[in-house]
Scaffold this motif. Structure first.
Motif, PDB file in Angstrom:
ATOM      1  N   ILE A  88       0.704  -1.111  -0.168  1.00 57.82           N
ATOM      2  CA  ILE A  88      -0.044   0.075  -0.085  1.00 57.82           C
ATOM      3  C   ILE A  88       1.278   1.741   0.188  1.00 57.82           C
ATOM      4  N   LEU A  89       1.652   1.240   0.437  1.00 55.91           N
ATOM      5  CA  LEU A  89       2.800   2.744   0.893  1.00 55.91           C
ATOM      6  C   LEU A  89       3.543   2.765  -0.099  1.00 55.91           C
ATOM      7  N   GLY A  90       4.129   1.386  -0.796  1.00 60.67           N
ATOM      8  CA  GLY A  90       5.498   1.537  -2.030  1.00 60.67           C
ATOM      9  C   GLY A  90       4.271   2.011  -3.217  1.00 60.67           C
ATOM     10  N   GLN A  91       2.558   2.080  -3.821  1.00 59.02           N
ATOM     11  CA  GLN A  91       1.561   1.933  -4.572  1.00 59.02           C
ATOM     12  C   GLN A  91       1.781   3.563  -4.046  1.00 59.02           C
ATOM     13  N   GLU A  92       1.521   4.994  -2.710  1.00 56.45           N
ATOM     14  CA  GLU A  92       1.788   6.060  -2.368  1.00 56.45           C
ATOM     15  C   GLU A  92       3.021   6.715  -2.610  1.00 56.45           C
ATOM     16  N   HIS A  93       4.089   5.805  -2.939  1.00 56.90           N
ATOM     17  CA  HIS A  93       5.002   6.681  -2.329  1.00 56.90           C
ATOM     18  C   HIS A  93       5.628   7.147  -1.707  1.00 56.90           C
TER      19      HIS A  93
END
Length: 212
Positions: A88-93
């Motif tokens: 999730i955090l990766g998708q949100e950078h």
């Protein structure tokens, strides 16, 4: 034995798994889902490996080929949650956020997963604390330490702060807060709000600027 993080998101440049590996993963996931469902329905202690095999419609030996001990399901449960939050955090950078906000987002996502599946969290985290290695497993500490180290490289955390100790403190704060939250029904407090407040204390300290 360390349980592989089956919930991890594969690298985009990783080769596609072959048919045999896909089959193995399907069985692994089926066993995991059967076990978690049984744990929630009847409790961790009351569930046997034989019941997990029956529910997943596989031979008993197949369960042990994937999970040598029942606590392995608990370890994988935690690993899958961390992987889900990382995705999730990766998708949100989120790596581009200031370190304080990045830590806040990480703990908030973990908290929201718990809130969304309170019955599951109550059973599996409670069992992890009693029968597993919840407070000895360094996996969450390592993830939080990495964020602290990145904050130091950016100059956002004082250089004299031990990043690994910060990671340990943050992980201990997370687990103690969630364990308190699952002890009562209905929930005794707003979990994500309490995690936010605890992080503020860690980031800002407890002494006033005028204290000796």
């Amino acid at each position: 034995m360390k349980i592989p993080d089956a919930g991890a998101v594969p690298s985009s440049d990783a080769p596609a798994p072959g048919r045999r590996e896909r089959k193995r993963r399907q069985v692994h996931d089926k066993l995991y889902e059967a076990a978690v469902g049984l744990f929630v329905a009847q409790g961790f202690e009351a569930t046997t490996m034989e019941e997990i095999a029956d529910t997943a419609d596989v031979a008993r030996a197949t369960v042990f080929n994937h999970f040598s001990q029942k606590v392995g399901f608990l370890e994988e449960w935690g690993a899958r949650r961390r992987s889900r939050v990382a995705a999730i955090l990766g998708q949100e950078h989120a790596e581009d956020l200031p370190v304080g906000e990045r830590l806040r987002r990480y703990l908030r996502e973990m908290g929201e997963l718990n809130v969304a599946s309170r019955a599951e969290t109550t059973v599996l985290m409670g069992a992890s604390a009693r029968f597993g290695r919840l407070l000895q497993d360094p996996s969450l500490e390592i993830e939080l330490t990495k964020i602290a180290e990145e904050g130091q490289r950016r100059g956002e955390i004082r250089p004299e702060v031990a990043a690994d100790q910060a990671g340990t403190l943050l992980a201990a704060c997370y687990f103690s807060t969630v364990l308190r939250w699952i002890r009562e029904e209905p929930p005794p407090f707003d979990l994500t709000g309490r995690l936010d407040a605890a992080l503020d204390i860690i980031l800002l300290g407890i002494l006033t600027s005028t204290s000796p």
